[in-house]
Design a protein around this motif. Structure first.
Motif, PDB file in Angstrom:
ATOM      1  N   ILE A 129     -19.922 -25.033   5.078  1.00  0.00           N
ATOM      2  CA  ILE A 129     -18.895 -23.992   5.175  1.00  0.00           C
ATOM      3  C   ILE A 129     -18.064 -23.991   3.893  1.00  0.00           C
ATOM      4  CG2 ILE A 129     -16.800 -23.236   6.385  1.00  0.00           C
ATOM      5  CD1 ILE A 129     -19.241 -22.724   8.039  1.00  0.00           C
ATOM      6  N   ILE A 130     -17.953 -22.832   3.284  1.00  0.00           N
ATOM      7  CA  ILE A 130     -17.147 -22.644   2.076  1.00  0.00           C
ATOM      8  C   ILE A 130     -15.873 -21.907   2.476  1.00  0.00           C
ATOM      9  CG2 ILE A 130     -17.090 -21.572  -0.211  1.00  0.00           C
ATOM     10  CD1 ILE A 130     -19.187 -23.827   0.088  1.00  0.00           C
ATOM     11  N   ASN A 131     -14.735 -22.353   1.950  1.00  0.00           N
ATOM     12  CA  ASN A 131     -13.437 -21.729   2.211  1.00  0.00           C
ATOM     13  C   ASN A 131     -12.813 -21.317   0.884  1.00  0.00           C
ATOM     14  OD1 ASN A 131     -13.350 -22.385   5.125  1.00  0.00           O
ATOM     15  ND2 ASN A 131     -13.293 -24.486   4.367  1.00  0.00           N
ATOM     16  N   HIS A 132     -12.422 -20.047   0.801  1.00  0.00           N
ATOM     17  CA  HIS A 132     -11.763 -19.529  -0.401  1.00  0.00           C
ATOM     18  C   HIS A 132     -10.398 -18.971  -0.014  1.00  0.00           C
ATOM     19  CE1 HIS A 132     -14.983 -19.843  -3.353  1.00  0.00           C
ATOM     20  NE2 HIS A 132     -15.822 -19.388  -2.446  1.00  0.00           N
ATOM     21  N   PRO A 133      -9.317 -19.776  -0.146  1.00  0.00           N
ATOM     22  CA  PRO A 133      -7.978 -19.238   0.106  1.00  0.00           C
ATOM     23  C   PRO A 133      -7.635 -18.191  -0.950  1.00  0.00           C
ATOM     24  CG  PRO A 133      -7.958 -21.651   0.054  1.00  0.00           C
ATOM     25  CD  PRO A 133      -9.295 -21.192  -0.463  1.00  0.00           C
ATOM     26  N   ALA A 134      -7.005 -17.110  -0.504  1.00  0.00           N
ATOM     27  CA  ALA A 134      -6.649 -16.016  -1.414  1.00  0.00           C
ATOM     28  C   ALA A 134      -5.335 -15.383  -0.984  1.00  0.00           C
ATOM     29  CB  ALA A 134      -7.769 -14.972  -1.421  1.00  0.00           C
ATOM     30  N   ARG A 135      -4.759 -14.632  -1.877  1.00  0.00           N
ATOM     31  CA  ARG A 135      -3.555 -13.837  -1.572  1.00  0.00           C
ATOM     32  C   ARG A 135      -3.959 -12.377  -1.605  1.00  0.00           C
ATOM     33  NH1 ARG A 135      -0.800 -16.261  -6.902  1.00  0.00           N
ATOM     34  NH2 ARG A 135      -2.515 -15.790  -8.285  1.00  0.00           N
ATOM     35  N   PHE A 136      -3.234 -11.542  -0.871  1.00  0.00           N
ATOM     36  CA  PHE A 136      -3.621 -10.133  -0.792  1.00  0.00           C
ATOM     37  C   PHE A 136      -2.420  -9.213  -0.729  1.00  0.00           C
ATOM     38  CE2 PHE A 136      -3.306 -11.437   3.668  1.00  0.00           C
ATOM     39  CZ  PHE A 136      -2.563 -10.410   4.234  1.00  0.00           C
ATOM     40  N   SER A 137      -2.662  -7.985  -1.159  1.00  0.00           N
ATOM     41  CA  SER A 137      -1.733  -6.862  -0.996  1.00  0.00           C
ATOM     42  C   SER A 137      -2.557  -5.631  -0.663  1.00  0.00           C
ATOM     43  CB  SER A 137      -0.940  -6.588  -2.272  1.00  0.00           C
ATOM     44  OG  SER A 137      -0.083  -7.650  -2.571  1.00  0.00           O
ATOM     45  N   PHE A 138      -2.138  -4.913   0.356  1.00  0.00           N
ATOM     46  CA  PHE A 138      -2.742  -3.644   0.733  1.00  0.00           C
ATOM     47  C   PHE A 138      -1.654  -2.586   0.737  1.00  0.00           C
ATOM     48  CE2 PHE A 138      -5.604  -6.555   2.957  1.00  0.00           C
ATOM     49  CZ  PHE A 138      -6.843  -5.939   2.869  1.00  0.00           C
ATOM     50  N   LEU A 139      -1.975  -1.400   0.294  1.00  0.00           N
ATOM     51  CA  LEU A 139      -1.148  -0.226   0.528  1.00  0.00           C
ATOM     52  C   LEU A 139      -1.968   0.671   1.447  1.00  0.00           C
ATOM     53  CD1 LEU A 139       1.245   1.693   0.139  1.00  0.00           C
ATOM     54  CD2 LEU A 139       0.105   2.531  -1.945  1.00  0.00           C
ATOM     55  N   PHE A 140      -1.451   0.906   2.642  1.00  0.00           N
ATOM     56  CA  PHE A 140      -2.095   1.778   3.619  1.00  0.00           C
ATOM     57  C   PHE A 140      -1.347   3.100   3.673  1.00  0.00           C
ATOM     58  CE2 PHE A 140      -3.079  -2.476   5.247  1.00  0.00           C
ATOM     59  CZ  PHE A 140      -4.428  -2.366   5.512  1.00  0.00           C
ATOM     60  N   ALA A 141      -2.077   4.180   3.905  1.00  0.00           N
ATOM     61  CA  ALA A 141      -1.462   5.499   4.070  1.00  0.00           C
ATOM     62  C   ALA A 141      -2.249   6.280   5.109  1.00  0.00           C
ATOM     63  CB  ALA A 141      -1.435   6.258   2.745  1.00  0.00           C
ATOM     64  N   ARG A 142      -1.570   7.235   5.711  1.00  0.00           N
ATOM     65  CA  ARG A 142      -2.209   8.167   6.648  1.00  0.00           C
ATOM     66  C   ARG A 142      -1.545   9.519   6.474  1.00  0.00           C
ATOM     67  NH1 ARG A 142       0.146   5.667  12.344  1.00  0.00           N
ATOM     68  NH2 ARG A 142       2.334   5.904  11.779  1.00  0.00           N
ATOM     69  N   LYS A 143      -2.291  10.578   6.784  1.00  0.00           N
ATOM     70  CA  LYS A 143      -1.761  11.931   6.597  1.00  0.00           C
ATOM     71  C   LYS A 143      -0.697  12.275   7.621  1.00  0.00           C
ATOM     72  CE  LYS A 143      -5.773  13.651   4.216  1.00  0.00           C
ATOM     73  NZ  LYS A 143      -6.850  14.590   4.127  1.00  0.00           N
ATOM     74  N   THR A 144      -0.937  11.901   8.872  1.00  0.00           N
ATOM     75  CA  THR A 144       0.025  12.132   9.959  1.00  0.00           C
ATOM     76  C   THR A 144       0.047  10.890  10.836  1.00  0.00           C
ATOM     77  OG1 THR A 144      -1.552  12.980  11.590  1.00  0.00           O
ATOM     78  CG2 THR A 144      -0.661  14.580   9.991  1.00  0.00           C
ATOM     79  N   THR A 145       0.983  10.819  11.751  1.00  0.00           N
ATOM     80  CA  THR A 145       1.044   9.675  12.648  1.00  0.00           C
ATOM     81  C   THR A 145      -0.169   9.603  13.564  1.00  0.00           C
ATOM     82  OG1 THR A 145       2.409  10.949  14.191  1.00  0.00           O
ATOM     83  CG2 THR A 145       3.563   9.516  12.631  1.00  0.00           C
ATOM     84  N   GLU A 146      -0.922  10.686  13.668  1.00  0.00           N
ATOM     85  CA  GLU A 146      -2.136  10.705  14.490  1.00  0.00           C
ATOM     86  C   GLU A 146      -3.394  10.388  13.668  1.00  0.00           C
ATOM     87  OE1 GLU A 146      -1.728  11.022  17.785  1.00  0.00           O
ATOM     88  OE2 GLU A 146       0.400  11.154  17.270  1.00  0.00           O
ATOM     89  N   SER A 147      -3.278  10.359  12.362  1.00  0.00           N
ATOM     90  CA  SER A 147      -4.422  10.093  11.480  1.00  0.00           C
ATOM     91  C   SER A 147      -4.675   8.589  11.370  1.00  0.00           C
ATOM     92  CB  SER A 147      -4.145  10.629  10.073  1.00  0.00           C
ATOM     93  OG  SER A 147      -3.882  11.998  10.110  1.00  0.00           O
ATOM     94  N   PRO A 148      -5.900   8.216  11.030  1.00  0.00           N
ATOM     95  CA  PRO A 148      -6.176   6.786  10.837  1.00  0.00           C
ATOM     96  C   PRO A 148      -5.546   6.280   9.538  1.00  0.00           C
ATOM     97  CG  PRO A 148      -8.104   8.085  10.276  1.00  0.00           C
ATOM     98  CD  PRO A 148      -7.093   9.046  10.845  1.00  0.00           C
ATOM     99  N   TRP A 149      -5.171   4.999   9.545  1.00  0.00           N
ATOM    100  CA  TRP A 149      -4.688   4.361   8.334  1.00  0.00           C
ATOM    101  C   TRP A 149      -5.866   4.146   7.407  1.00  0.00           C
ATOM    102  CZ3 TRP A 149       0.313   3.794   7.302  1.00  0.00           C
ATOM    103  CH2 TRP A 149       1.223   3.712   8.353  1.00  0.00           C
ATOM    104  N   LEU A 150      -5.697   4.458   6.130  1.00  0.00           N
ATOM    105  CA  LEU A 150      -6.715   4.206   5.117  1.00  0.00           C
ATOM    106  C   LEU A 150      -6.096   3.400   3.979  1.00  0.00           C
ATOM    107  CD1 LEU A 150      -8.478   7.688   4.950  1.00  0.00           C
ATOM    108  CD2 LEU A 150      -9.312   5.609   6.068  1.00  0.00           C
TER     109      LEU A 150
END
Length: 135
Positions: free
Chosen positions: A102-123
């Motif tokens: 088993i290989i383990n690679h600790p990492a840090r992340f940042s995501f910016l999510f957006a959606r067109k409306t509150t009913e749209s999926p997050w992308l």
């Protein structure tokens, strides 16, 4: 302002969806669908910036071939920017099996999510991930 949150399906849904897709995907297409058409991925295991859906899919095509690929989250911070935008930042670890075990690679992340409306999926609009320095 950054703040820590308790686990909440509503807030964790976009990030958790990404983790589940990467951990369970048999093909890169399922993961790539989580990114906007103009998204940018600064990936963990490559020095190539992926600035198109094709490059993002190529990156994940290699990643999904890892045996028993999974991701565990150690720290998660949410920053709502707007009703239809949010930042997700934290620490996660990629786990997979290779000839050495088993290989383990600790990492840090940042995501910016957006959606067109509150009913749209997050992308995903922007995703940056890098292996944590040893110290």
């Amino acid at each position: 302002k950054f703040f820590y949150i308790e686990i909440s399906f509503k807030l964790l849904a976009p990030y958790q969806n990404w983790v589940q897709q990467v951990s369970n995907a048999k093909t890169a297409e399922a993961i790539t669908q989580l990114y906007q058409s103009n998204a940018i991925l600064i990936p963990t295991f490559s020095s190539t910036i992926c600035d198109s859906k094709e490059k993002i899919q190529n990156y994940f095509s290699n990643l999904v071939t890892k045996e028993q690929l999974s991701i565990s989250t150690q720290l998660y911070v949410e920053t709502p920017l707007h009703t239809n935008q949010m930042l997700s930042n934290g620490l996660y670890t990629f786990h997979y099996l290779d000839t050495e075990g088993i290989i383990n690679h600790p990492a840090r992340f940042s995501f910016l999510f957006a959606r067109k409306t509150t009913e749209s999926p997050w992308l995903i609009v922007l995703h940056h991930s890098s292996v944590l320095p040893k110290e």
